[in-house]
Design a protein around this motif. Structure first.
Motif, PDB file in Angstrom:
ATOM      1  N   GLU A  15       8.628 -10.446   7.313  1.00 38.10           N
ATOM      2  CA  GLU A  15      10.028 -10.027   7.214  1.00 38.10           C
ATOM      3  C   GLU A  15      10.327  -9.361   5.868  1.00 38.10           C
ATOM      4  O   GLU A  15      11.056  -8.372   5.805  1.00 38.10           O
ATOM      5  CB  GLU A  15      10.945 -11.223   7.447  1.00 38.10           C
ATOM      6  N   ALA A  16       9.755  -9.900   4.799  1.00 35.19           N
ATOM      7  CA  ALA A  16       9.967  -9.311   3.471  1.00 35.19           C
ATOM      8  C   ALA A  16       9.368  -7.903   3.418  1.00 35.19           C
ATOM      9  O   ALA A  16       9.993  -6.972   2.883  1.00 35.19           O
ATOM     10  CB  ALA A  16       9.341 -10.193   2.389  1.00 35.19           C
ATOM     11  N   LEU A  17       8.186  -7.725   3.982  1.00 36.61           N
ATOM     12  CA  LEU A  17       7.562  -6.400   4.006  1.00 36.61           C
ATOM     13  C   LEU A  17       8.394  -5.418   4.830  1.00 36.61           C
ATOM     14  O   LEU A  17       8.568  -4.262   4.439  1.00 36.61           O
ATOM     15  CB  LEU A  17       6.134  -6.493   4.553  1.00 36.61           C
ATOM     16  N   LEU A  18       8.899  -5.890   5.966  1.00 34.45           N
ATOM     17  CA  LEU A  18       9.752  -5.032   6.796  1.00 34.45           C
ATOM     18  C   LEU A  18      11.004  -4.601   6.036  1.00 34.45           C
ATOM     19  O   LEU A  18      11.397  -3.428   6.087  1.00 34.45           O
ATOM     20  CB  LEU A  18      10.158  -5.754   8.082  1.00 34.45           C
ATOM     21  N   ARG A  19      11.638  -5.543   5.328  1.00 35.52           N
ATOM     22  CA  ARG A  19      12.845  -5.207   4.558  1.00 35.52           C
ATOM     23  C   ARG A  19      12.542  -4.175   3.479  1.00 35.52           C
ATOM     24  O   ARG A  19      13.279  -3.218   3.289  1.00 35.52           O
ATOM     25  CB  ARG A  19      13.434  -6.464   3.904  1.00 35.52           C
ATOM     26  N   ARG A  20      11.452  -4.386   2.762  1.00 30.14           N
ATOM     27  CA  ARG A  20      11.096  -3.459   1.687  1.00 30.14           C
ATOM     28  C   ARG A  20      10.733  -2.085   2.234  1.00 30.14           C
ATOM     29  O   ARG A  20      11.109  -1.064   1.653  1.00 30.14           O
ATOM     30  CB  ARG A  20       9.953  -4.036   0.853  1.00 30.14           C
ATOM     31  N   ALA A  21      10.008  -2.058   3.320  1.00 30.99           N
ATOM     32  CA  ALA A  21       9.653  -0.778   3.941  1.00 30.99           C
ATOM     33  C   ALA A  21      10.913  -0.047   4.368  1.00 30.99           C
ATOM     34  O   ALA A  21      11.072   1.155   4.110  1.00 30.99           O
ATOM     35  CB  ALA A  21       8.726  -1.004   5.132  1.00 30.99           C
ATOM     36  N   SER A  22      11.820  -0.768   5.010  1.00 33.58           N
ATOM     37  CA  SER A  22      13.073  -0.177   5.473  1.00 33.58           C
ATOM     38  C   SER A  22      13.895   0.353   4.307  1.00 33.58           C
ATOM     39  O   SER A  22      14.467   1.438   4.378  1.00 33.58           O
ATOM     40  CB  SER A  22      13.867  -1.214   6.257  1.00 33.58           C
ATOM     41  N   THR A  32       2.823  -0.775   3.705  1.00 29.63           N
ATOM     42  CA  THR A  32       1.688  -1.636   3.373  1.00 29.63           C
ATOM     43  C   THR A  32       0.473  -0.833   2.947  1.00 29.63           C
ATOM     44  O   THR A  32      -0.260  -1.251   2.046  1.00 29.63           O
ATOM     45  CB  THR A  32       1.331  -2.576   4.541  1.00 29.63           C
ATOM     46  N   LEU A  33       0.263   0.339   3.531  1.00 31.17           N
ATOM     47  CA  LEU A  33      -0.848   1.183   3.098  1.00 31.17           C
ATOM     48  C   LEU A  33      -0.664   1.608   1.648  1.00 31.17           C
ATOM     49  O   LEU A  33      -1.603   1.571   0.850  1.00 31.17           O
ATOM     50  CB  LEU A  33      -0.990   2.414   3.991  1.00 31.17           C
ATOM     51  N   ARG A  34       0.562   1.967   1.281  1.00 31.94           N
ATOM     52  CA  ARG A  34       0.822   2.364  -0.110  1.00 31.94           C
ATOM     53  C   ARG A  34       0.582   1.191  -1.056  1.00 31.94           C
ATOM     54  O   ARG A  34      -0.063   1.328  -2.092  1.00 31.94           O
ATOM     55  CB  ARG A  34       2.251   2.881  -0.266  1.00 31.94           C
ATOM     56  N   MET A  35       1.070   0.009  -0.688  1.00 27.74           N
ATOM     57  CA  MET A  35       0.895  -1.159  -1.547  1.00 27.74           C
ATOM     58  C   MET A  35      -0.589  -1.530  -1.694  1.00 27.74           C
ATOM     59  O   MET A  35      -1.065  -1.795  -2.789  1.00 27.74           O
ATOM     60  CB  MET A  35       1.683  -2.354  -0.988  1.00 27.74           C
ATOM     61  N   ILE A  36      -1.308  -1.536  -0.588  1.00 24.48           N
ATOM     62  CA  ILE A  36      -2.739  -1.866  -0.629  1.00 24.48           C
ATOM     63  C   ILE A  36      -3.500  -0.826  -1.438  1.00 24.48           C
ATOM     64  O   ILE A  36      -4.394  -1.162  -2.221  1.00 24.48           O
ATOM     65  CB  ILE A  36      -3.307  -1.999   0.797  1.00 24.48           C
ATOM     66  N   SER A  37      -3.148   0.438  -1.288  1.00 24.99           N
ATOM     67  CA  SER A  37      -3.817   1.509  -2.034  1.00 24.99           C
ATOM     68  C   SER A  37      -3.605   1.347  -3.532  1.00 24.99           C
ATOM     69  O   SER A  37      -4.542   1.506  -4.324  1.00 24.99           O
ATOM     70  CB  SER A  37      -3.303   2.876  -1.585  1.00 24.99           C
ATOM     71  N   GLU A  38      -2.379   1.026  -3.928  1.00 23.34           N
ATOM     72  CA  GLU A  38      -2.090   0.828  -5.355  1.00 23.34           C
ATOM     73  C   GLU A  38      -2.931  -0.307  -5.926  1.00 23.34           C
ATOM     74  O   GLU A  38      -3.490  -0.194  -7.015  1.00 23.34           O
ATOM     75  CB  GLU A  38      -0.607   0.539  -5.573  1.00 23.34           C
TER      76      GLU A  38
END
Length: 76
Positions: A15-22, A32-38
């Protein structure tokens, strides 16, 4: 490109990831791809220290007393 599947993600994390993505106007996958890449591309502390050690090889040792004297002389 390859894919990664992450199982057993706690509901609150999802839910936290969904909120941040939104909030960024991104899909969950994009976010999540951007976060994992960083994270993956960030140099580790061990990598940074190894680079520093490589750079200082062959350099003369630091004379700390002289260094302090030089700093003090510049302040006058």
């Amino acid at each position: 490109m390859t894919s990664i599947v992450i199982r057993d993600v706690p509901t609150e994390v999802h839910e936290a990831l969904l909120r941040r993505a939104s909030a960024e106007g991104r899909s969950l996958q994009q976010y999540t791809l951007r976060m994992i890449s960083e994270i993956a591309l960030r140099r580790t502390q061990a990598e940074v220290l190894a680079d520093i050690r490589q750079r200082v090889k062959g350099m003369p040792p630091i004379d700390y007393d002289q260094l302090v004297a030089d700093i003090n002389a510049d302040r006058r």
